[in-house]
Enzyme design. Structure first.
Site, PDB file in Angstrom:
ATOM      1  N   GLU A 164      45.768  58.887-101.613  1.00  0.00           N
ATOM      2  CA  GLU A 164      45.845  57.598-100.921  1.00  0.00           C
ATOM      3  C   GLU A 164      46.736  57.747 -99.697  1.00  0.00           C
ATOM      4  O   GLU A 164      47.876  58.209 -99.826  1.00  0.00           O
ATOM      5  CB  GLU A 164      46.498  56.568-101.844  1.00  0.00           C
ATOM      6  CG  GLU A 164      45.566  55.861-102.776  1.00  0.00           C
ATOM      7  CD  GLU A 164      46.267  54.714-103.498  1.00  0.00           C
ATOM      8  OE1 GLU A 164      47.219  54.976-104.242  1.00  0.00           O
ATOM      9  OE2 GLU A 164      45.854  53.570-103.326  1.00  0.00           O
ATOM     10  N   GLU A 210      45.606  48.012-113.045  1.00  0.00           N
ATOM     11  CA  GLU A 210      45.042  48.013-111.686  1.00  0.00           C
ATOM     12  C   GLU A 210      45.756  49.121-110.935  1.00  0.00           C
ATOM     13  O   GLU A 210      46.906  48.967-110.535  1.00  0.00           O
ATOM     14  CB  GLU A 210      45.273  46.661-111.004  1.00  0.00           C
ATOM     15  CG  GLU A 210      44.578  45.496-111.678  1.00  0.00           C
ATOM     16  CD  GLU A 210      43.066  45.532-111.545  1.00  0.00           C
ATOM     17  OE1 GLU A 210      42.541  46.333-110.742  1.00  0.00           O
ATOM     18  OE2 GLU A 210      42.398  44.777-112.275  1.00  0.00           O
ATOM     19  N   LYS A 214      58.270  42.043-114.018  1.00  0.00           N
ATOM     20  CA  LYS A 214      59.153  42.930-113.263  1.00  0.00           C
ATOM     21  C   LYS A 214      58.523  43.166-111.896  1.00  0.00           C
ATOM     22  O   LYS A 214      57.548  43.900-111.765  1.00  0.00           O
ATOM     23  CB  LYS A 214      59.316  44.273-113.980  1.00  0.00           C
ATOM     24  CG  LYS A 214      60.489  45.051-113.396  1.00  0.00           C
ATOM     25  CD  LYS A 214      60.293  46.537-113.393  1.00  0.00           C
ATOM     26  CE  LYS A 214      59.467  47.038-112.258  1.00  0.00           C
ATOM     27  NZ  LYS A 214      59.993  46.792-110.911  1.00  0.00           N
ATOM     28  N   CYS A 267      45.429  49.030-102.085  1.00  0.00           N
ATOM     29  CA  CYS A 267      44.626  49.898-102.963  1.00  0.00           C
ATOM     30  C   CYS A 267      43.171  49.876-102.544  1.00  0.00           C
ATOM     31  O   CYS A 267      42.423  50.800-102.830  1.00  0.00           O
ATOM     32  CB  CYS A 267      44.760  49.427-104.397  1.00  0.00           C
ATOM     33  SG  CYS A 267      44.436  47.664-104.562  1.00  0.00           S
TER      34      CYS A 267
HETATM   35  P1  NAP Z   1      54.345  52.303-108.301  1.00  0.00           P
HETATM   36  O1  NAP Z   1      55.372  53.255-107.878  1.00  0.00           O
HETATM   37  O2  NAP Z   1      53.448  52.675-109.413  1.00  0.00           O
HETATM   38  O3  NAP Z   1      55.122  50.943-108.617  1.00  0.00           O
HETATM   39  C1  NAP Z   1      54.467  49.797-109.072  1.00  0.00           C
HETATM   40  C2  NAP Z   1      55.393  49.014-109.983  1.00  0.00           C
HETATM   41  O4  NAP Z   1      55.678  49.821-111.126  1.00  0.00           O
HETATM   42  C3  NAP Z   1      56.751  48.692-109.358  1.00  0.00           C
HETATM   43  O5  NAP Z   1      57.171  47.438-109.833  1.00  0.00           O
HETATM   44  C4  NAP Z   1      57.629  49.812-109.895  1.00  0.00           C
HETATM   45  O6  NAP Z   1      58.992  49.488-109.926  1.00  0.00           O
HETATM   46  C5  NAP Z   1      57.092  49.928-111.296  1.00  0.00           C
HETATM   47  N1  NAP Z   1      57.418  51.184-111.947  1.00  0.00           N
HETATM   48  C6  NAP Z   1      57.618  52.400-111.377  1.00  0.00           C
HETATM   49  N2  NAP Z   1      57.899  53.306-112.323  1.00  0.00           N
HETATM   50  C7  NAP Z   1      57.884  52.658-113.521  1.00  0.00           C
HETATM   51  C8  NAP Z   1      58.109  53.048-114.878  1.00  0.00           C
HETATM   52  N3  NAP Z   1      58.395  54.286-115.218  1.00  0.00           N
HETATM   53  N4  NAP Z   1      58.010  52.102-115.838  1.00  0.00           N
HETATM   54  C9  NAP Z   1      57.724  50.837-115.538  1.00  0.00           C
HETATM   55  N5  NAP Z   1      57.502  50.406-114.271  1.00  0.00           N
HETATM   56  C10 NAP Z   1      57.572  51.312-113.274  1.00  0.00           C
HETATM   57  O7  NAP Z   1      53.376  51.913-107.123  1.00  0.00           O
HETATM   58  P2  NAP Z   1      53.762  51.601-105.631  1.00  0.00           P
HETATM   59  O8  NAP Z   1      53.802  52.851-104.881  1.00  0.00           O
HETATM   60  O9  NAP Z   1      54.925  50.702-105.563  1.00  0.00           O
HETATM   61  O10 NAP Z   1      52.500  50.712-105.238  1.00  0.00           O
HETATM   62  C11 NAP Z   1      51.410  51.236-104.645  1.00  0.00           C
HETATM   63  C12 NAP Z   1      50.348  51.666-105.644  1.00  0.00           C
HETATM   64  O11 NAP Z   1      49.813  50.508-106.299  1.00  0.00           O
HETATM   65  C13 NAP Z   1      49.178  52.332-104.978  1.00  0.00           C
HETATM   66  O12 NAP Z   1      48.727  53.433-105.722  1.00  0.00           O
HETATM   67  C14 NAP Z   1      48.114  51.243-104.967  1.00  0.00           C
HETATM   68  O13 NAP Z   1      46.799  51.733-104.880  1.00  0.00           O
HETATM   69  C15 NAP Z   1      48.399  50.548-106.233  1.00  0.00           C
HETATM   70  N6  NAP Z   1      47.852  49.193-106.200  1.00  0.00           N
HETATM   71  C16 NAP Z   1      46.753  48.930-106.953  1.00  0.00           C
HETATM   72  C17 NAP Z   1      46.195  47.683-106.916  1.00  0.00           C
HETATM   73  C18 NAP Z   1      44.984  47.383-107.742  1.00  0.00           C
HETATM   74  O14 NAP Z   1      44.742  46.201-107.951  1.00  0.00           O
HETATM   75  N7  NAP Z   1      44.230  48.356-108.199  1.00  0.00           N
HETATM   76  C19 NAP Z   1      46.761  46.681-106.131  1.00  0.00           C
HETATM   77  C20 NAP Z   1      47.880  46.971-105.365  1.00  0.00           C
HETATM   78  C21 NAP Z   1      48.418  48.255-105.417  1.00  0.00           C
HETATM   79  P3  NAP Z   1      59.968  49.963-108.739  1.00  0.00           P
HETATM   80  O15 NAP Z   1      59.633  49.130-107.588  1.00  0.00           O
HETATM   81  O16 NAP Z   1      61.312  49.722-109.240  1.00  0.00           O
HETATM   82  O17 NAP Z   1      59.674  51.419-108.505  1.00  0.00           O
END
Ligand code: NAP
Length: 488
Positions: A392, A261, A185, A295
């Site tokens: 963040e 992650e 997804k 991140c």
């Molecule tokens: P996010 O809101 O957690 O979304 C990430 C993914 O999860 C998206 O595909 C999102 O779908 C999905 N998602 C959201 N709610 C969900 C639920 N209830 N059930 C299943 N899937 C769900 O994160 P973001 O704001 O897009 O991305 C940024 C974050 O990712 C930051 O905190 C960053 O630090 C972290 N990150 C971490 C790494 C690492 O390797 N540690 C790498 C890159 C990013 P939708 O798009 O439809 O909301």
């Protein structure tokens, strides 16, 4: 050789349907959603919007393909990954343009990401044929132990928008190498890169049902039933800590294997003996890669009091010189934030820091033009009670504070629930090792501002996650260890 497409052609070239069981299919009821260009706010195209029913169809396809795929030879899976690696290289320019249009990052960075994403495919092509086991004589001598590695089974892979391709191949590569099928997804802001990748994997020879892709606006509604189904055996998630926590709770029900992650709050520490040119260059890399939407982005910059003024003015000069604009335009180094909410959050965090006494060295004002831009910003004297010390920022804002002693800065750096990566700049080897050991993070950048490498174990401690991606252990996340006891 591919002929490079223009903006419209490249968007047109990507299938806009769900990819299930090796076929492109419409979502149930024909639902679609719009994908926009964050540099203009304009709609690029519409994409199929998967429902929970589509989710179950995709997981069934993955489950049906699992046994046969697990029985394929490691060499054939390795060859599929190498074919896909070559196709990404051949099409790098078109794929980079596609990524820039849906995500906003400058073309040079998109190109870099496609090549980096391809490296995961090559790395895991090489790992696929190196999976080993063990044979041991029982300590009492009466039996033999055989230890085998087997694919975990059907996997659920959830990826974020900030690295639309590399966060995909970092999961899909080891899943294929290990012999696992999956349902992916992608983030709803950036489904196009993953759909393009699905087509490439099919061309590369990946069998039907092994990789299934589900763009959706209903992430929770679609994924939760799959997590709780008892059919999937693993969840690999990259995204925010907040969502990660919720998913871990859901996984507890069926005791799914997880790789998480999650978010970061990286400290970037500059000691008074550091090479300041290298430290400024490292800070620009650690802060401005992906316009700070990473991140691994330096979120808290601590500089020794004796060099903080010099460092601050050099960093402000370097960041102020970075042109902001549409990622497709020549010379642009900083693209837009992903959406209006992200832009608004960055502005709020900057205003909060200023209200708490921070000084603006450059930037700090949201432009009024179309698109979700934010200028490279350097703040100094950022106090501990500013929100950006704990949250963040996810934008091109570098907050600097000064410190006096090693103990003080290590304590400050560790004073966060996160533990993904920290950066340390010093020319004193003993101090470098002492501080690297004392910092509570899964990764340390020592005199360098970028740590990501497919051949290195990427991941965090504390609320930054569980497990490691890449490196020699990345494939283990997709393998179970089976012990066979043999009577003699
Ligand atoms: P996010 O809101 O957690 O979304 C990430 C993914 O999860 C998206 O595909 C999102 O779908 C999905 N998602 C959201 N709610 C969900 C639920 N209830 N059930 C299943 N899937 C769900 O994160 P973001 O704001 O897009 O991305 C940024 C974050 O990712 C930051 O905190 C960053 O630090 C972290 N990150 C971490 C790494 C690492 O390797 N540690 C790498 C890159 C990013 P939708 O798009 O439809 O909301």
């Amino acid at each position: 050789m591919s002929v490079q497409m223009d903006e419209q052609e490249v968007v047109r070239s990507v299938p806009k349907q769900l990819f299930i069981g090796g076929s492109w299919v419409d979502a149930a009821g024909g639902a679609t959603f719009e994908v926009t260009d964050p540099s203009t706010g304009e709609v690029l195209c519409s994409v199929a919007d998967a429902s929970p029913e589509d989710g179950m169809t995709a997981l069934s396809a993955a489950a049906d393909a699992q046994a046969e795929f697990a029985a394929t030879s490691p060499r054939s899976r390795s060859d599929m990954l190498m074919n896909a690696f070559r196709l990404l290289h051949e099409r790098v320019d078109d794929l980079a343009l596609l990524m820039t249009l849906e995500m906003g990052k400058p073309l040079a960075e998109s190109r870099g990401e496609i090549l980096y994403a391809a490296e995961f495919l090559r790395h895991f092509a090489e790992e696929a044929v190196r999976v080993d086991g063990g044979y041991q004589i029982a300590p009492t001598g009466g039996a033999r132990f055989l230890v085998a590695k087997q694919p975990v089974g059907p996997c659920l892979l959830i990826t974020p928008w900030n690295f639309p391709m590399a966060r995909g191949t970092r999961k899909i590569g080891p899943a294929i190498a290990a012999g696992c099928t999956s349902v992916i997804k992608p983030a709803q802001q950036t489904p196009l890169s993953m759909l393009a990748l699905a087509g490439i994997l099919r061309e590369a020879g990946v069998p039907d049902g092994v990789v299934n892709v589900l763009p959706t606006t209903g992430a929770g509604k679609v994924m939760e039933p799959l997590i709780r189904s008892g059919i999937a055996r693993k969840l690999s998630f990259t995204g925010s800590t907040e969502v990660g926590r919720r998913l871990l709770e859901q996984c507890a029900d069926k005791v799914l294997r997880t790789s998480m992650e999650l978010g970061g709050n990286a400290a970037f520490i500059v000691f008074d003996d550091a090479d300041l040119d290298a430290a400024v260059e490292g800070a620009v890399a650690a802060k401005m890669r992906n316009s700070g939407e990473a991140c691994t982005a330096a979120n808290r910059i601590y500089v020794h009091a004796d060099v903080v003024d010099e460092f601050g003015s050099r960093l402000a000069k370097a960041m102020a010189a970075m042109p902001v604009g549409r990622g497709v335009d020549d010379g642009v180094r900083v693209g837009p934030m992903i959406d209006a909410a992200a832009q608004e959050k960055v502005q709020e965090l900057v205003q909060d820091a200023v209200d708490h006494g921070a000084q603006v060295l450059t930037g700090g004002e949201r432009p009024t033009t179309a698109g979700y831009f934010y200028p490279p910003t350097v703040l100094t004297d950022v106090p501990d009670d500013a929100r950006m010390r704990h949250e963040e920022i996810f934008g091109p804002v570098a907050p600097i504070s000064s410190f006096s002693t090693e103990d003080e800065v290590v304590r400050a750096a560790n004073d966060t629930e996160y533990g993904l990566v920290d950066y340390v700049f010093t020319n004193d080897l003993r101090r470098a090792l002492r501080v690297a050991e004392a910092l509570e993070a899964g990764m340390i950048g020592l005199n360098q501002g970028v740590v990501s490498n497919p051949a290195a174990p990427f991941g965090g401690v504390k609320a930054s996650g569980l497990g490691r991606e890449g490196g020699s252990t990345g494939i283990d996340e997709f393998l179970e260890t089976k012990y066979i006891g043999i009577a003699m």
